[in-house]
Design an enzyme around this catalytic site. Sequence first.
Site, mmCIF file in Angstrom:
data_model
loop_
_atom_site.group_PDB
_atom_site.id
_atom_site.type_symbol
_atom_site.label_atom_id
_atom_site.label_comp_id
_atom_site.label_asym_id
_atom_site.label_seq_id
_atom_site.Cartn_x
_atom_site.Cartn_y
_atom_site.Cartn_z
ATOM 1 N N LYS A 187 44.519 30.225 22.051
ATOM 2 C CA LYS A 187 43.644 31.340 22.433
ATOM 3 C C LYS A 187 43.733 32.496 21.445
ATOM 4 O O LYS A 187 42.810 33.313 21.357
ATOM 5 C CB LYS A 187 44.011 31.848 23.820
ATOM 6 C CG LYS A 187 43.532 31.010 24.982
ATOM 7 C CD LYS A 187 43.810 31.713 26.297
ATOM 8 C CE LYS A 187 43.366 30.881 27.487
ATOM 9 N NZ LYS A 187 44.261 29.734 27.743
ATOM 10 N N HIS A 211 39.633 33.375 24.949
ATOM 11 C CA HIS A 211 39.748 32.819 26.295
ATOM 12 C C HIS A 211 38.359 32.452 26.789
ATOM 13 O O HIS A 211 37.547 33.327 27.112
ATOM 14 C CB HIS A 211 40.400 33.846 27.229
ATOM 15 C CG HIS A 211 40.866 33.269 28.523
ATOM 16 N ND1 HIS A 211 40.452 32.041 28.987
ATOM 17 C CD2 HIS A 211 41.712 33.761 29.479
ATOM 18 C CE1 HIS A 211 41.030 31.794 30.155
ATOM 19 N NE2 HIS A 211 41.787 32.821 30.471
ATOM 20 N N GLU A 265 54.882 32.426 32.098
ATOM 21 C CA GLU A 265 54.694 31.065 31.602
ATOM 22 C C GLU A 265 55.920 30.574 30.849
ATOM 23 O O GLU A 265 56.356 29.431 31.023
ATOM 24 C CB GLU A 265 53.466 30.989 30.693
ATOM 25 C CG GLU A 265 53.210 29.587 30.159
ATOM 26 C CD GLU A 265 51.879 29.429 29.460
ATOM 27 O OE1 GLU A 265 51.467 28.277 29.211
ATOM 28 O OE2 GLU A 265 51.237 30.454 29.150
ATOM 29 N N PHE A 309 43.598 32.736 37.940
ATOM 30 C CA PHE A 309 43.550 33.665 39.055
ATOM 31 C C PHE A 309 43.428 32.862 40.353
ATOM 32 O O PHE A 309 42.848 31.770 40.381
ATOM 33 C CB PHE A 309 42.352 34.598 38.927
ATOM 34 C CG PHE A 309 42.553 35.750 37.978
ATOM 35 C CD1 PHE A 309 43.761 35.953 37.333
ATOM 36 C CD2 PHE A 309 41.526 36.647 37.733
ATOM 37 C CE1 PHE A 309 43.947 37.006 36.457
ATOM 38 C CE2 PHE A 309 41.692 37.717 36.863
ATOM 39 C CZ PHE A 309 42.901 37.895 36.230
ATOM 40 N N CYS A 312 40.166 30.168 35.545
ATOM 41 C CA CYS A 312 40.514 29.757 34.182
ATOM 42 C C CYS A 312 41.063 28.331 34.095
ATOM 43 O O CYS A 312 41.271 27.823 32.993
ATOM 44 C CB CYS A 312 41.530 30.726 33.592
ATOM 45 S SG CYS A 312 40.977 32.439 33.642
ATOM 46 N N HIS A 369 49.019 28.321 28.068
ATOM 47 C CA HIS A 369 47.881 29.084 28.577
ATOM 48 C C HIS A 369 47.756 30.374 27.774
ATOM 49 O O HIS A 369 46.650 30.762 27.396
ATOM 50 C CB HIS A 369 48.060 29.363 30.065
ATOM 51 C CG HIS A 369 46.870 29.990 30.712
ATOM 52 N ND1 HIS A 369 45.624 29.401 30.714
ATOM 53 C CD2 HIS A 369 46.725 31.171 31.372
ATOM 54 C CE1 HIS A 369 44.771 30.182 31.359
ATOM 55 N NE2 HIS A 369 45.407 31.260 31.770
#
Length: 415
Positions: free
Chosen positions: A338, A343, A317, A402, A167, A306
């Site tokens: 998002k 996403h 976060e 990830f 991502c 994010h």
Amino acid sequence: MMRRVAITGLGLVSPYAPGEGLDDFFHRLCAGESAVRHLLTDDQPRPLNMPFVSCPDFDPDMALGKPLASMMDRFAQLGMAAAFSAWDDAGLSRQSGEENRDSWGCSWGTALGGTLAYEKGYRELWQKGRERLSPLAVVLGMNNAANAHISIQLGLGGVSMSHTVACASSAVAIGEAFRRVRSGEAQVMLTGGSDVPQAYGVARAWEALRVLAPGNAETSAQACRPFSSERRGLVLGEGGAALVLEEWEHAVARGARIYGEIAGYGTSCDHSHLVKPEAAGQVRALRAALADAGLTVADVDYVNAHGTATAEGDPVEIEALRQVFGTHAATLAVSASKSMHGHLLGAAGAIEAIVTVLALRQQIAPPTAHLDALDPACAGVEHLTQARARPLRAALSNSFAFGGSNAVLALRAAS
């Protein structure tokens, strides 16, 4: 000598409508308008049933011409269309013979590459019993297809790079392009990302992780709820987004419009878990971006988070932001776009960088949509539930992936 890096072109294939202007795109985000829709397919043995953000009106033959479009998987089509749009927006010619482009390059991000092309091949082999695939199968599916086509079509003779960092792919692509221009290695870089996570096997794989919001035709538009105690998971989406980065003096000399500048870039790895984020790693990336840009925490007015709307990701976060910004965190404007555009995986960092650039340009911070009930674990910053006009000097765009890969872009308003 370190050079300033101007942003002179922006382009996207947005989930809202094809070919729309950037101002309209940003206006829809500021209005909290969700592009999430319900996806129900007729795949066997079990249909896909989930919220999804698609670009249903995007016609690659119209955008690129049929001969060129036929050479590309959809992820590359979206990327090429976004790249053309950004290039035109920057006022640069598509005809490569008008100037020396040996130091002009492309840096592109994708998490999945041509998975639709590969899945089509598998279906032809195993379901239809074909013995041979199209001779284009490899070049349609390869991860560097988008940047290869962009470089060929625009005559970019410098570096051509493809970044696959889950991502964070397009955020890393932008950051690496920024470094090339700042160091003087490149004069102009076309950068961004594109992804299409709609292949049946890909969607099923994400479903197996149990991180997707459930499918419901009535509630899909509000399915993505970052930082909310009512969150139910992330929403996948497709799209492409591109930026033109240019040596500041070169941009000024040719009279280019300058949207803003990329001032810094920070990366790190959590080095702890493949899918579980860690605040310490994100803190390192945030601090690295600030230091690289020469910014203090007091200089930053907005963070495009994010914000995936997962129980694991959101609190970590915000904890990282609290650690980095300290007493300034309480007045730090934070939002996750998002919640409206979904996403886009490898394209997420690029579309969110564009959102951040437009926020700085228009001096309006967009909201996190559907944030009606804040998760107490996400408290400590100023979550924007409505767009707010305010002085914005500098901003950060976060991308946490990830594999524990973190990338943060630091941007300044044009001056």
